[in-house]
Design a protein around this motif. Sequence first.
Motif, PDB file in Angstrom:
ATOM      1  N   THR A   2      31.562  49.629  54.964  1.00 58.81           N
ATOM      2  CA  THR A   2      32.609  48.624  54.980  1.00 58.81           C
ATOM      3  C   THR A   2      31.995  47.234  54.939  1.00 58.81           C
ATOM      4  OG1 THR A   2      34.009  50.071  56.271  1.00 58.81           O
ATOM      5  CG2 THR A   2      34.589  47.742  56.264  1.00 58.81           C
ATOM      6  N   ALA A  20      36.106  41.234  34.924  1.00 59.39           N
ATOM      7  CA  ALA A  20      36.988  41.871  35.910  1.00 59.39           C
ATOM      8  C   ALA A  20      37.557  40.868  36.915  1.00 59.39           C
ATOM      9  CB  ALA A  20      36.234  42.968  36.655  1.00 59.39           C
ATOM     10  N   LYS A  78      36.023  37.712  44.285  1.00 58.32           N
ATOM     11  CA  LYS A  78      37.020  38.367  45.131  1.00 58.32           C
ATOM     12  C   LYS A  78      37.330  39.763  44.603  1.00 58.32           C
ATOM     13  CE  LYS A  78      41.723  37.785  46.866  1.00 58.32           C
ATOM     14  NZ  LYS A  78      43.031  37.141  46.657  1.00 58.32           N
ATOM     15  N   ARG A  79      37.197  39.925  43.291  1.00 53.27           N
ATOM     16  CA  ARG A  79      37.477  41.219  42.647  1.00 53.27           C
ATOM     17  C   ARG A  79      36.278  42.169  42.684  1.00 53.27           C
ATOM     18  NH1 ARG A  79      41.352  40.984  43.673  1.00 53.27           N
ATOM     19  NH2 ARG A  79      43.280  40.293  42.735  1.00 53.27           N
ATOM     20  N   ARG A 126      35.099  43.859  44.977  1.00 49.93           N
ATOM     21  CA  ARG A 126      35.255  45.070  45.805  1.00 49.93           C
ATOM     22  C   ARG A 126      35.844  46.245  45.022  1.00 49.93           C
ATOM     23  NH1 ARG A 126      40.591  43.442  49.447  1.00 49.93           N
ATOM     24  NH2 ARG A 126      41.248  41.799  48.067  1.00 49.93           N
ATOM     25  N   GLU A 127      36.676  45.955  44.016  1.00 48.43           N
ATOM     26  CA  GLU A 127      37.250  47.077  43.267  1.00 48.43           C
ATOM     27  C   GLU A 127      36.212  47.784  42.393  1.00 48.43           C
ATOM     28  OE1 GLU A 127      39.177  44.213  43.583  1.00 48.43           O
ATOM     29  OE2 GLU A 127      40.617  45.096  44.986  1.00 48.43           O
ATOM     30  N   PRO A 128      35.418  47.050  41.605  1.00 46.86           N
ATOM     31  CA  PRO A 128      34.324  47.745  40.918  1.00 46.86           C
ATOM     32  C   PRO A 128      33.387  48.468  41.894  1.00 46.86           C
ATOM     33  CG  PRO A 128      34.642  45.587  39.939  1.00 46.86           C
ATOM     34  CD  PRO A 128      35.542  45.638  41.158  1.00 46.86           C
ATOM     35  N   ALA A 141      34.203  49.916  44.657  1.00 50.74           N
ATOM     36  CA  ALA A 141      34.866  51.173  45.028  1.00 50.74           C
ATOM     37  C   ALA A 141      34.787  52.185  43.890  1.00 50.74           C
ATOM     38  CB  ALA A 141      36.325  50.902  45.397  1.00 50.74           C
ATOM     39  N   LEU A 142      34.973  51.685  42.658  1.00 50.32           N
ATOM     40  CA  LEU A 142      34.869  52.555  41.488  1.00 50.32           C
ATOM     41  C   LEU A 142      33.451  53.128  41.401  1.00 50.32           C
ATOM     42  CD1 LEU A 142      36.097  51.536  37.909  1.00 50.32           C
ATOM     43  CD2 LEU A 142      34.188  53.052  38.304  1.00 50.32           C
ATOM     44  N   PHE A 158      31.286  53.550  43.792  1.00 52.32           N
ATOM     45  CA  PHE A 158      31.058  54.514  44.869  1.00 52.32           C
ATOM     46  C   PHE A 158      31.736  55.844  44.563  1.00 52.32           C
ATOM     47  CE2 PHE A 158      32.655  56.356  48.903  1.00 52.32           C
ATOM     48  CZ  PHE A 158      31.443  56.855  49.335  1.00 52.32           C
ATOM     49  N   ALA A 161      41.115  51.073  56.127  1.00 56.00           N
ATOM     50  CA  ALA A 161      40.158  51.618  55.168  1.00 56.00           C
ATOM     51  C   ALA A 161      40.307  53.121  54.942  1.00 56.00           C
ATOM     52  CB  ALA A 161      38.737  51.301  55.622  1.00 56.00           C
ATOM     53  N   ARG A 216      41.094  55.563  49.292  1.00 55.97           N
ATOM     54  CA  ARG A 216      40.991  54.114  49.043  1.00 55.97           C
ATOM     55  C   ARG A 216      40.232  53.786  47.765  1.00 55.97           C
ATOM     56  NH1 ARG A 216      36.329  52.361  53.448  1.00 55.97           N
ATOM     57  NH2 ARG A 216      35.597  54.463  53.777  1.00 55.97           N
ATOM     58  N   GLU A 217      39.271  54.645  47.381  1.00 52.31           N
ATOM     59  CA  GLU A 217      38.515  54.337  46.162  1.00 52.31           C
ATOM     60  C   GLU A 217      39.384  54.514  44.906  1.00 52.31           C
ATOM     61  OE1 GLU A 217      36.857  56.035  48.656  1.00 52.31           O
ATOM     62  OE2 GLU A 217      35.560  54.366  49.238  1.00 52.31           O
ATOM     63  N   ALA A 277      41.575  51.530  44.697  1.00 56.63           N
ATOM     64  CA  ALA A 277      40.901  50.338  44.169  1.00 56.63           C
ATOM     65  C   ALA A 277      40.755  50.429  42.655  1.00 56.63           C
ATOM     66  CB  ALA A 277      39.532  50.176  44.830  1.00 56.63           C
ATOM     67  N   LEU A 278      40.412  51.625  42.174  1.00 52.62           N
ATOM     68  CA  LEU A 278      40.295  51.836  40.733  1.00 52.62           C
ATOM     69  C   LEU A 278      41.653  51.571  40.064  1.00 52.62           C
ATOM     70  CD1 LEU A 278      38.609  54.989  39.123  1.00 52.62           C
ATOM     71  CD2 LEU A 278      40.483  53.769  38.068  1.00 52.62           C
ATOM     72  N   PHE A 305      44.112  49.731  41.129  1.00 56.01           N
ATOM     73  CA  PHE A 305      44.440  48.306  41.172  1.00 56.01           C
ATOM     74  C   PHE A 305      43.643  47.529  40.120  1.00 56.01           C
ATOM     75  CE2 PHE A 305      43.328  44.071  42.896  1.00 56.01           C
ATOM     76  CZ  PHE A 305      44.548  43.477  42.675  1.00 56.01           C
ATOM     77  N   LEU A 306      42.348  47.823  40.032  1.00 58.76           N
ATOM     78  CA  LEU A 306      41.496  47.170  39.036  1.00 58.76           C
ATOM     79  C   LEU A 306      42.048  47.409  37.628  1.00 58.76           C
ATOM     80  CD1 LEU A 306      38.824  45.751  38.212  1.00 58.76           C
ATOM     81  CD2 LEU A 306      37.733  47.995  38.283  1.00 58.76           C
ATOM     82  N   THR A 363      45.004  45.244  36.912  1.00 58.30           N
ATOM     83  CA  THR A 363      44.654  43.850  36.612  1.00 58.30           C
ATOM     84  C   THR A 363      44.017  43.740  35.224  1.00 58.30           C
ATOM     85  OG1 THR A 363      42.436  43.926  37.615  1.00 58.30           O
ATOM     86  CG2 THR A 363      44.264  43.345  39.061  1.00 58.30           C
ATOM     87  N   LEU A 364      43.243  44.744  34.826  1.00 56.58           N
ATOM     88  CA  LEU A 364      42.619  44.715  33.500  1.00 56.58           C
ATOM     89  C   LEU A 364      43.675  44.854  32.403  1.00 56.58           C
ATOM     90  CD1 LEU A 364      39.412  46.884  34.118  1.00 56.58           C
ATOM     91  CD2 LEU A 364      39.543  44.393  33.903  1.00 56.58           C
ATOM     92  N   LYS A 395      42.531  43.429  28.999  1.00 58.69           N
ATOM     93  CA  LYS A 395      41.173  43.930  28.829  1.00 58.69           C
ATOM     94  C   LYS A 395      41.195  45.421  28.496  1.00 58.69           C
ATOM     95  CE  LYS A 395      39.923  39.893  30.312  1.00 58.69           C
ATOM     96  NZ  LYS A 395      39.804  39.652  31.754  1.00 58.69           N
TER      97      LYS A 395
END
Lengths: 189, 189
Positions: free
Chosen positions: A87, A154, A158-159, A161-163, A165-166, A168, B90, B161-162, B165-166, B168-169, B172-173, B178
Amino acid sequence: MTHISISIIGTGNMGQALADLAGKGGNTVELIGSSGVDKAVTSDIVVLAVPYPAVGQVIAQRGAQLAGKVVVDITNPLNFETFDSVTVPADSSAAAELPDSRAVKAFNTNFAGTLTTGTVGGQPTTVLLAGDDADTKALLAGVIMAAGLRAVNAGGLKRAREPAALGFLQLTLAAGEKTSWTGGFTLAQ
Amino acid sequence: MTHISISIIGTGNMGQALADLAGKGGNTVELIGSSGVDKAVTSDIVVLAVPYPAVGQVIAQRGAQLAGKVVVDITNPLNFETFDSVTVPADSSAAAELPDSRAVKAFNTNFAGTLTTGTVGGQPTTVLLAGDDADTKALLAGVIMAAGLRAVNAGGLKRAREPAALGFLQLTLAAGEKTSWTGGFTLAQ
């Protein structure tokens, strides 16, 4: 294209793949291992191709050298003992801790093998870039595209954290043999 | 394959795409909109195909009906006013808040269009499943695979959560052009 100099700190499989990638566009590349710890980096772009726990150490060693440079953080906040994600503050990454530098989070969603081949599942390998400075991202995107890969903005740091997570998730899927180390996620257009 | 009954709560583009997908395997599917709020759900699988902020409301309305059922949470914790991700604990997701149910996080990394076509960038659309009960995930994976898509076990609910995040990313893309709404991330093998 402007000639760019790139220092890659870390000689693991990612460091080697990134050196190969960066060289394809005719850039000057140096790969620095642990024996080069006393060598000052003077390149335009410095890539921290070390595991997440080592980023702090590199910053401590080279903080002044990194000031003003484009610093690329490729790490995922992973605990290598438990193979679990660590975290971190939601709006930060290791790169965000760098003082006075133009930080970009990139390559943390790419396996080394897909940087070398330039393809994932029949699509060009896509590198996601997160960073707050548009010129910095454009410079790095140029290096990536010169090697035949895709670069996708991307968003801001601030963004990042999403990549992360992807990245991971992708590691856990590869470790669980749900995808291969030459596969992983790819972004369709 | 065992005959399965599936209730989908929510008639938006995801609800409709999921109803289409679930029907391909010869399962019994009902699609429940806001006019069906008084209709009790009795199916084996209940899919909450509503936006994230509405999940709590559905759980409040149907808590007792959902007990013991397979409940599929497709939501991403997204603030639809700011189009920003919402911080959630989390290790949880909306589904994790369901009492006495076999919760699975799934479809939150898939655009509706790719559930309908079954392909992303020339690969079969991959649905990531996160949940704590293996039998539950296997049941849902069967429904997905019967429609010609791929189902990949992404781990326990702790891993929800992962994919969130994917997802959400990816939103946004797509919003930033994108990637397209019929594209997005796909998992190569």
